[in-house]
Design an enzyme around this catalytic site. Structure first.
Site, PDB file in Angstrom:
ATOM      1  N   GLU A   1      51.122  39.023  47.646  1.00  0.00           N
ATOM      2  CA  GLU A   1      49.880  38.262  47.453  1.00  0.00           C
ATOM      3  C   GLU A   1      50.100  36.756  47.456  1.00  0.00           C
ATOM      4  O   GLU A   1      49.386  36.013  46.776  1.00  0.00           O
ATOM      5  CB  GLU A   1      49.162  38.713  46.174  1.00  0.00           C
ATOM      6  CG  GLU A   1      48.622  40.131  46.304  1.00  0.00           C
ATOM      7  CD  GLU A   1      47.990  40.676  45.037  1.00  0.00           C
ATOM      8  OE1 GLU A   1      47.886  39.943  44.045  1.00  0.00           O
ATOM      9  OE2 GLU A   1      47.592  41.861  45.053  1.00  0.00           O
TER      10      GLU A   1
ATOM     11  N   GLU B   1      48.013  47.908  48.516  1.00  0.00           N
ATOM     12  CA  GLU B   1      47.780  47.921  47.066  1.00  0.00           C
ATOM     13  C   GLU B   1      46.287  48.051  46.832  1.00  0.00           C
ATOM     14  O   GLU B   1      45.492  47.301  47.380  1.00  0.00           O
ATOM     15  CB  GLU B   1      48.332  46.664  46.385  1.00  0.00           C
ATOM     16  CG  GLU B   1      48.249  46.775  44.863  1.00  0.00           C
ATOM     17  CD  GLU B   1      48.724  45.540  44.118  1.00  0.00           C
ATOM     18  OE1 GLU B   1      49.752  44.954  44.489  1.00  0.00           O
ATOM     19  OE2 GLU B   1      48.023  45.169  43.155  1.00  0.00           O
TER      20      GLU B   1
END
Ligand SMILES: *[C@@H]1O[C@H](CO)[C@@H](O)[C@H](O)[C@H]1NC(C)=O
Ligand SMILES: *[C@@H]1O[C@H](CO)[C@@H](O)[C@H](O)[C@H]1NC(C)=O
Ligand SMILES: *[C@@H]1O[C@H](CO)[C@@H](O)[C@H](O)[C@H]1NC(C)=O
Ligand SMILES: *[C@@H]1O[C@H](CO)[C@@H](O)[C@H](O)[C@H]1NC(C)=O
EC number: 3.2.1.46
Length: 667
Positions: free
Chosen positions: A180, A256
């Site tokens: 991320e 995810e």
């Protein structure tokens, strides 16, 4: 359509038309196939989400692992993704790096190696993925950034993959970039080059574990990058993709997803996205953050795992609904099966997917989750309606000759709480390619030719119990400890590991040592101090004692603490009652980890390389402390926090040791 078919359909309509809406849906392989299915998985780490699992006693620990990984038992997970520990806070704690320092290598730290081995033991075909969230400070050469020296970062990551093979015989299948955070095309190409050069051509790269963009557009314009990347991995896509991602021609994964409290609404979220990530977004793998809620529930995102096991002291664990929702897909498919093109939404709400092994097997999974009973933590879910409906499937092509399908059923009944999970119903007859079923809202069905699904079970685990009021750990773990961290300690900044001083003839041969001496390349705002929490968040009146040993001569400092109120990404703002001693001969009592609010201070005569016993007692609004059994200060007045964990730690990233830790809850 022949006469018998017509009669069957007519009969269905006759029976159901007055009560309910209906529609026909083709299941056909002659119209061509969809994408190849890559699996459903769980993510351990990001961060420290499996922390408490390793410390379960047998047989409970093996039972939990069976519910997660054992094929045809529980979740039957097809993918295990783990964090490549980077010594830094990554949501619910830190995970140790295999290289704390540039000249250090150890492939036995933490619990991810153990977890991968246990998963492989149960399912040799499970797909393994590694992804870094953070990196030890030396990788960034002091900068809080991993791409200034991309060759160092690439070889650091590749060493983890080589170590997995060398020390644990684990073949890592995929590796990611930086969770991320920004990607860097040069780094990705260098990672590919470094993998290939190390004989790891088979290890594929996922990028970028963030949003679809900009990676998709950058990839389209960069042929070399296209060759380097195997999978576009996105997080929390809300079941949708973007045209650029489709245009890359790459596999699309929700690498995810979920991150939702694991009650029945969490189960509904998981059911909806497992189907619709493919139906809407052409994603062929979905990975749950997290695998298992094995971290203190009062840390951020408590219970956002497929099941819950956060009480190693009691042995209690809970097989939550997402486990059985997973089973609806995983027990009746394998990675390498293929989606059919005939997938989609039902006219009256819900969705269906169909997969085949191309050898005659067919699995259809339906979900009819209502909006309010399937909201995930993110992104927002737009309103939609689902009603009870008759669904008629028409099996065509290879599947036209199927005469019977196994039926597995789950239903979340929020009116009566009569939830049914993964129940094996009577096989359904398929007549001339047709079968019909009335589907209610908030249901999941699997219709399949696969006959060996199984709802595994064990006797109920012991009942839930609070953390023991009296607790001791001498850290005496001779030989090769099973794992590197002491039970129940949850590191929030820094890494605390078992340590053996072979040359110490005294009582402190086996200790717990804080190992991180340089601020890592962080993922969130780690504290400037190190801290590991333990115990019951509800504790208020408490006595904690611990032997401490500073190893930083000038600036060293260590603390013990109670009523510690924060962890995770908020660790910098942690409050509590902290009792510090320093190598410069002073002590302090502070109301926060950062040391801003001083309640008391003075001289202690403490120095480095000497063992001291610290004792901290907090009752109501008063705190007092002893040094080596003698009162050092007393009756410091405090108002908040009212409760929290116990903790140990250091005043900076520095080496220090702890021994004979003891807690006595006073109320
Ligand atoms: C389905 O899969 C099983 C193994 O799960 C296999 O034995 C069988 O031949 C396959 N084909 C059909 C038509 O059932
Ligand atoms: C859902 O149904 C209600 C009642 O019929 C209707 O008012 C609403 O507009 C529908 N919502 C959507 C998103 O279709
Ligand atoms: C169903 O369970 C929820 C959560 O435990 C509870 O709040 C609710 O009152 C229950 N409803 C019924 C009808 O028992
Ligand atoms: C190990 O023990 C010896 C003897 O007590 C001591 O001098 C030394 O400082 C210790 N080293 C560490 C790293 O604890």
């Amino acid at each position: 359509m022949n006469v018998e078919n017509q009669r069957f359909v007519f009969l269905s309509i006759f029976i159901f038309i007055s009560v309910c809406l209906g529609e026909d849906y083709d299941i056909d392989d002659k119209t061509g196939f969809g994408r190849s299915f890559d699996g459903i998985g769980g993510l351990s780490g990001g961060g420290a989400t499996s922390r408490l699992l390793v410390n379960y006693a047998e047989p409970y620990r093996s039972q939990i692992l069976d519910y997660l990984f054992k094929p045809k038992f529980g979740a039957s997970l097809q993918i295990l993704k783990v964090e490549i520990g980077g010594d830094a806070q990554t949501t619910d704690g830190t995970e140790p790096s295999h290289m704390h320092y540039e000249d250090d290598e150890n492939y036995f730290r933490g619990y991810e190696w153990w977890l991968m081995r246990e998963a492989k033991k149960r399912n040799p075909n499970i797909i393994l993925i590694g992804l870094p969230w953070a990196f030890p400070g030396w990788v960034g050469n002091g900068e809080n950034w991993p791409y200034d020296f991309p060759d160092i970062t690439a070889s650091y990551v590749v060493s983890w993959i080589l170590g997995a093979k060398q020390y644990h015989d684990l073949d890592i299948d995929y590796v990611g970039i930086w969770n991320e955070r920004s990607f860097n095309s040069k780094y990705i190409k260098l990672l590919r080059y470094t993998l290939d050069k190390s004989g790891l051509e088979r290890v594929k790269i996922i990028a970028s574990d963030n949003l679809w963009e900009p990676i998709a557009s950058v990839l389209i314009d960069d042929k070399q990058l296209q060759d380097a990347v195997e999978v576009l991995g996105v997080h929390y896509p809300g079941t949708n993709t973007v045209p650029e991602a489709l245009k890359t021609g790459k596999k699309l994964w929700s690498s995810e997803d979920y991150s939702t409290f694991n009650d029945n609404v969490g189960g509904g979220c998981w059911a909806r996205i497992l189907n619709q990530n493919y139906v809407n977004g052409k994603m062929t793998a979905t990975i749950s953050w997290n695998l298992i809620a094995s971290y203190y529930e009062d840390l951020p995102f408590g219970r956002d795992g497929l099941m819950t096991a956060n009480e190693p002291w009691s042995g209690n664990y809970v097989v939550e609904s997402p486990i059985w929702i997973t089973a609806h897909t995983t027990q009746f498919t394998e990675p390498g099966w293929t989606y059919l093109q005939t997938v989609g939404h039902f006219t009256y709400g819900g969705s269906y997917v169909a997969l085949t092994d191309k050898r005659g097997n067919l699995t259809i999974i339906t979900e009819t989750m209502t909006h309010d009973h399937s909201v995930c933590i993110r992104p927002p879910l737009h309103p939609y309606n689902v009603t009870v409906q008759i669904v008629t499937f028409h099996l065509k092509g290879t599947f036209a000759s199927i005469s019977e399908l196994q039926v597995w059923h789950s239903k979340f009944d929020f009116k009566t709480n009569q939830t049914v999970l993964f129940q094996n119903l009577k096989p359904i007859k398929v007549i001339k390619g047709y079968f019909s079923i009335e589907i209610d809202v908030d249901e999941v069905y699997t219709f399949t030719t696969v006959t060996n699904g199984q709802k595994g079970s064990y006797p109920d685990p012991p009942p839930s119990a609070p953390f023991p009021k009296t607790y001791k750990d001498h850290f005496d773990v001779p030989g090769n400890p099973y794992f590197s961290e002491a039970p129940n300690f949850a590191d929030q900044t820094g890494v605390f590991e078992y340590f053996t001083n072979v040359s110490d003839p005294g009582p402190h041969v086996y200790t717990l040592r804080q190992m991180v001496t340089q601020r890592p390349v962080t993922w969130v705002a780690d504290a400037d101090q190190t801290i590991s929490v333990i115990g019951d968040y509800k504790w208020y009146d408490l006595m904690v004692s611990c032997d401490v040993y500073m190893e930083a001569v000038d600036s060293g400092g260590v603390f013990i603490a109670v009523r510690v109120d924060k962890g995770g990404g908020r660790v910098r703002n942690t409050k509590g009652i902290f009792f510090w001693v320093y190598a410069d001969g002073t002590y302090k009592v502070t109301n926060d980890l950062s040391g801003m609010t001083v309640l008391a201070e003075g001289l202690s005569g403490t120095k480095a390389y000497v063992w001291y016993t610290l004792t901290l007692t907090v009752k109501g609004n008063y705190a007092s402390a002893d040094l080596n059994g003698y009162p050092l200060w007393k009756n410091a007045i405090l108002w908040e926090p009212r409760h929290g964990w116990a903790a140990i730690g250091t005043s900076s990233f520095e080496l220090a040791q702890f021994d004979n830790f003891a807690i006595q809850a006073l109320a």
